[in-house]
Design a protein around this motif. Structure first.
Motif, short mmCIF file in Angstrom:
data_model
loop_
_atom_site.label_atom_id
_atom_site.label_comp_id
_atom_site.label_asym_id
_atom_site.label_seq_id
_atom_site.Cartn_x
_atom_site.Cartn_y
_atom_site.Cartn_z
N LEU A 145 42.77 41.77 34.95
CA LEU A 145 42.04 42.90 35.71
C LEU A 145 41.53 43.80 34.78
O LEU A 145 42.21 44.06 33.94
N ASN A 146 40.39 44.15 34.98
CA ASN A 146 39.91 45.35 34.24
C ASN A 146 39.75 46.40 35.23
O ASN A 146 39.33 46.31 36.31
N LEU A 147 40.08 47.60 34.74
CA LEU A 147 40.10 48.74 35.79
C LEU A 147 39.65 50.04 35.13
O LEU A 147 39.64 50.28 34.03
N GLY A 148 39.10 50.86 36.07
CA GLY A 148 38.51 52.25 35.81
C GLY A 148 38.95 53.29 36.38
O GLY A 148 39.55 53.09 37.55
N ASN A 149 39.28 54.47 35.75
CA ASN A 149 39.91 55.58 36.48
C ASN A 149 38.87 56.31 36.73
O ASN A 149 38.17 57.12 36.25
N SER A 150 38.69 56.56 38.35
CA SER A 150 37.77 57.35 38.81
C SER A 150 38.55 58.35 39.77
O SER A 150 39.13 58.10 40.66
N SER A 151 38.36 59.57 38.97
CA SER A 151 38.89 60.93 40.08
C SER A 151 40.44 60.68 40.06
O SER A 151 41.08 61.12 41.12
N GLY A 152 41.11 60.07 39.07
CA GLY A 152 42.53 60.08 38.91
C GLY A 152 43.09 58.90 39.67
O GLY A 152 44.26 58.85 39.85
N GLU A 153 42.30 58.00 40.17
CA GLU A 153 42.58 56.75 40.88
C GLU A 153 42.24 55.55 39.95
O GLU A 153 40.86 55.44 39.87
N TRP A 154 43.01 54.69 39.93
CA TRP A 154 42.78 53.40 39.19
C TRP A 154 42.11 52.23 40.09
O TRP A 154 42.84 52.14 41.30
N LEU A 155 40.90 51.74 39.75
CA LEU A 155 40.20 50.85 40.70
C LEU A 155 39.72 49.75 39.99
O LEU A 155 39.52 49.76 38.85
N VAL A 156 39.97 48.56 40.39
CA VAL A 156 39.52 47.28 39.84
C VAL A 156 38.27 47.27 39.73
O VAL A 156 37.47 47.10 40.64
N THR A 157 37.65 47.02 38.51
CA THR A 157 36.25 46.73 38.27
C THR A 157 35.86 45.34 38.12
O THR A 157 34.68 44.77 38.19
N TYR A 158 36.83 44.52 37.67
CA TYR A 158 36.53 43.07 37.24
C TYR A 158 37.73 42.18 37.44
O TYR A 158 38.91 42.81 37.09
N ALA A 159 37.65 41.03 37.93
CA ALA A 159 38.92 40.20 38.10
C ALA A 159 38.56 38.73 37.45
O ALA A 159 37.45 38.34 37.82
N GLU A 160 39.36 38.26 36.80
CA GLU A 160 39.67 36.49 36.79
C GLU A 160 40.69 36.23 36.87
O GLU A 160 41.78 36.78 36.61
N TRP A 161 40.70 34.95 37.26
CA TRP A 161 42.19 34.12 37.31
C TRP A 161 41.86 32.78 37.07
O TRP A 161 40.96 32.08 37.27
N ARG A 162 43.26 32.09 36.74
CA ARG A 162 42.90 30.62 36.46
C ARG A 162 44.29 30.15 36.52
O ARG A 162 45.43 30.81 36.30
N THR A 163 44.27 28.88 36.92
CA THR A 163 45.74 28.02 37.01
C THR A 163 46.44 27.87 35.65
O THR A 163 45.57 27.67 34.62
N LEU A 164 47.88 28.04 35.97
CA LEU A 164 48.38 27.91 34.53
C LEU A 164 49.31 26.69 34.49
O LEU A 164 49.72 26.35 35.57
N GLY A 165 49.66 26.04 33.67
CA GLY A 165 50.42 24.98 33.46
C GLY A 165 51.96 25.52 33.30
O GLY A 165 51.92 26.63 32.81
#
Length: 147
Positions: free
Chosen positions: A122-142
């Motif tokens: 997750l990449n997050l940005g802090n807007s007005s003191g609140e962290w919000l997710v700006t980008y997400a990626e996921w992948r399956t793990l062995g």
């Protein structure tokens, strides 16, 4: 778990650190997934959110609602999470999660049994003191890839 730690660290230090808030956000997102609560998940996403497949916030809402219609008894365990990068305005968080769905959710949750393990970035940005997710990626793990 994380909520108690967040509360106790807030008492000890006056207020939780940004790192505490970010790791708590990962836990909350996973809890919202188990609760099939798309509105609360979407509330944690920035207006300009996108994922690794180019989905916008509204397209993510469609994906979540479709998924929640198809699957019952979602169990999500955060196996490990860490903050990789943190400034006053931006952060990057990684989490390894165990995910499963179907019957016997309570058993799988308690035993930490999973059919699928994922690495969430997750990449997050802090807007007005609140962290919000700006980008997400996921992948399956062995099994050998958990950090």
């Amino acid at each position: 778990g994380a909520a108690l730690w967040l509360f106790l660290s807030g008492l000890a230090c006056g207020r939780p650190t940004d790192e505490d808030l970010l790791l708590d956000l990962v836990d909350r997102l996973c809890s919202y997934g188990e609760e099939r609560d798309a509105p609360r998940i979407l509330g944690c996403l920035a207006a300009d959110y996108s994922d690794f497949q180019g989905r916008s916030k509204s397209e993510t809402e469609e994906m979540l609602n479709g998924y929640f219609r198809r699957y019952r008894g979602i169990a999500i365990n955060v196996l490990r999470s860490r903050v990789d990068r943190l400034t006053a305005e931006e952060a990057s968080v990684q989490a390894d999660i165990a995910f499963s769905s179907g019957a016997a959710k309570v058993f799988r949750k308690l035993a930490k049994v999973s059919l699928d393990n994922y690495r969430l970035l997750l990449n997050l940005g802090n807007s007005s003191g609140e962290w919000l997710v700006t980008y997400a990626e996921w992948r399956t793990l062995g099994a050998g890839e958990l950090f």
